[in-house]
Design an enzyme around this catalytic site. Structure first.
Site, PDB file in Angstrom:
ATOM      1  N   ASP A  21       0.861  -1.194   0.000  1.00  0.00           N
ATOM      2  CA  ASP A  21       0.000   0.000   0.000  1.00  0.00           C
ATOM      3  C   ASP A  21       0.898   1.244   0.000  1.00  0.00           C
ATOM      4  O   ASP A  21       1.746   1.408   0.873  1.00  0.00           O
ATOM      5  CB  ASP A  21      -0.898  -0.028   1.243  1.00  0.00           C
ATOM      6  CG  ASP A  21      -1.967   1.050   1.226  1.00  0.00           C
ATOM      7  OD1 ASP A  21      -3.116   0.754   1.528  1.00  0.00           O
ATOM      8  OD2 ASP A  21      -1.627   2.222   0.912  1.00  0.00           O
TER       9      ASP A  21
ATOM     10  N   ASP B   3      -3.597   2.289  -5.426  1.00  0.00           N
ATOM     11  CA  ASP B   3      -2.367   2.314  -4.635  1.00  0.00           C
ATOM     12  C   ASP B   3      -2.134   1.069  -3.786  1.00  0.00           C
ATOM     13  O   ASP B   3      -1.205   1.044  -2.994  1.00  0.00           O
ATOM     14  CB  ASP B   3      -2.302   3.593  -3.785  1.00  0.00           C
ATOM     15  CG  ASP B   3      -2.871   3.432  -2.396  1.00  0.00           C
ATOM     16  OD1 ASP B   3      -3.919   2.772  -2.262  1.00  0.00           O
ATOM     17  OD2 ASP B   3      -2.263   3.959  -1.452  1.00  0.00           O
ATOM     18  N   GLU B   4      -2.936   0.033  -3.937  1.00  0.00           N
ATOM     19  CA  GLU B   4      -2.679  -1.162  -3.127  1.00  0.00           C
ATOM     20  C   GLU B   4      -3.021  -2.442  -3.873  1.00  0.00           C
ATOM     21  O   GLU B   4      -3.871  -2.447  -4.756  1.00  0.00           O
ATOM     22  CB  GLU B   4      -3.430  -1.104  -1.800  1.00  0.00           C
ATOM     23  CG  GLU B   4      -4.922  -1.041  -1.953  1.00  0.00           C
ATOM     24  CD  GLU B   4      -5.656  -1.057  -0.618  1.00  0.00           C
ATOM     25  OE1 GLU B   4      -5.412  -1.951   0.210  1.00  0.00           O
ATOM     26  OE2 GLU B   4      -6.483  -0.166  -0.425  1.00  0.00           O
TER      27      GLU B   4
END
Ligand code: TTP
Ligand code: MG
Length: 355
Positions: free
Chosen positions: A8, A102-103
């Protein structure tokens, strides 16, 4: 025993802005619009010290931290970084499941590098992300998704944390139940009212009791309390339609933020359009307001849409026509239909599957 990594990015949008503008480094910044109805999309770590967080109204943020700098979002850049990090993940395994820009989860039990250490892989990935993007990510390593995700959050930012198989059950005992996957505010309150505050408390209850209290989720909570989570890392989400939609954690009425969401949706939909070679002529936007009223707007072009720029231009124009003055939006959806080849592709049936 599986080896799962969760990665993340740290303060993702804000870090990208600080990377690209040295003036913003080391300063409290918020990505989003600073105007009256704006909300914070994310805050830099410097701003978080003042209690500023995602989804906070911009005006409250400003009053908590008068020197807060608002930066307008640049979603193309965030998307590009997201593609860069996914490319790094795929050097190690095809079992990559992105959860957002983003993860992502990675299953590295078997991996392209034949590296038996998930920890070393996770550190290498963090290093490569930094080399390629000048941004930091946090990594969590464990035996399943539930624990890997908690681990990545444990030492943020630039964190690295491993929950070993032999420690897993003890670790879960110490967790506040708010951190369990699938436990939102309402479930947490319900658990509290039954004196369940931690994994340990949860573990004291038998399965039948948990099912009585929480329905089907009771089976899952029973297993989570024993550090068991059998959900697989699913690399290819089944394509149900060439449309997609997002329900927000918190209703939004900020046009910039809604446009960002729409952009992400459009990118995703268009990627699938290309992959499936499904080029339609009709674009549809769906908006569900906070009071659950749904409106849709469609536009049909004489020719099929084959270029993203055109696709995005139309979507953005349609977004401008959506009324945001009365009530906030809880869900936004976006799709494409009416393709020439739809009759030849029995699996897609876009008309039926749109939303
Ligand atoms: P997160 O990973 O939840 O947050 P973050 O990366 O900013 O910070 P952290 O270090 O705690 O991981 O979300 C990723 C991005 O998604 C974030 O940078 C901005 C966007 N986002 C919103 O636009 N609105 C929201 O309410 C949230 C939670 C995130
Ligand atoms: Mg993040």
């Amino acid at each position: 025993m599986r080896k799962i990594i969760h990665i993340d990015m740290d303060a993702f949008y804000a870090s990208v802005e600080q990377r690209d503008n040295p003036v913003l480094r080391g300063r409290p910044i918020a990505v989003g619009s600073g105007e009256a109805r704006g909300v914070v999309s994310t805050a830099s770590y410097e701003a978080r010290k003042f209690g500023i967080h995602s989804a906070m109204p911009s005006l409250s943020a400003k009053s908590k931290c008068p020197e807060l700098i608002f930066v307008p979002p640049r979603f193309e850049v965030y998307h590009a970084v997201s593609m860069q990090i996914r490319e790094i993940f795929r050097e190690y395994t095809d079992l990559v499941e992105p959860l957002s820009l983003d993860e992502a989860f990675l299953d590295v039990t078997v991996n392209h590098k034949n590296n038996p250490s998930a920890s070393l892989i996770a550190k290498e990935i963090q290093q490569k992300i930094f080399e390629k993007t000048e941004l930091t990510a946090s990594a969590g390593v464990s035996i399943n998704k539930f624990l890997a995700k908690i681990a990545s959050d444990y030492r943020k930012p630039n964190g690295f944390f491993v929950i070993l198989p032999e420690e897993a059950e003890k670790f879960v005992e110490t967790l506040p139940i708010e951190q369990f996957f699938g436990v939102g505010k309402v479930t947490a309150q319900r658990m509290h009212s039954h004196h369940i505050f931690t994994g340990f408390d949860l573990k004291q209850r038998n399965e039948a009791e948990l099912v009585r209290l929480f329905g089907k989720a009771g089976h899952i909570f029973y297993r989570y309390a024993r550090a068991i989570d059998e959900r697989e890392v699913k690399p290819h989400r089944p394509i149900k339609s060439v449309s997609n939609e997002t329900t927000f954690l918190q209703d939004k009425n900020d046009r910039i933020l809604l446009t960002i969401e729409l952009y992400h949706l459009a990118k995703e939909v268009f990627e699938r359009v290309e992959k499936e070679n499904f080029h339609g002529k009709t674009i549809t936007i769906k908006v569900k307001y906070a009071d659950f009223k749904i409106i849709t707007r469609s536009k049909t072009l004489p020719q099929k849409i084959t270029v993203f720029q055109q696709f995005w231009h139309i979507a953005r124009e349609m977004m401008k026509q959506i009324d945001l003055s009365q009530k906030p939006v809880r869900l936004i959806g976006f799709g494409i239909s009416n393709a020439d080849n739809e009759l030849h592709d029995k699996d897609l049936q876009p008309e039926l599957k749109l939303f």
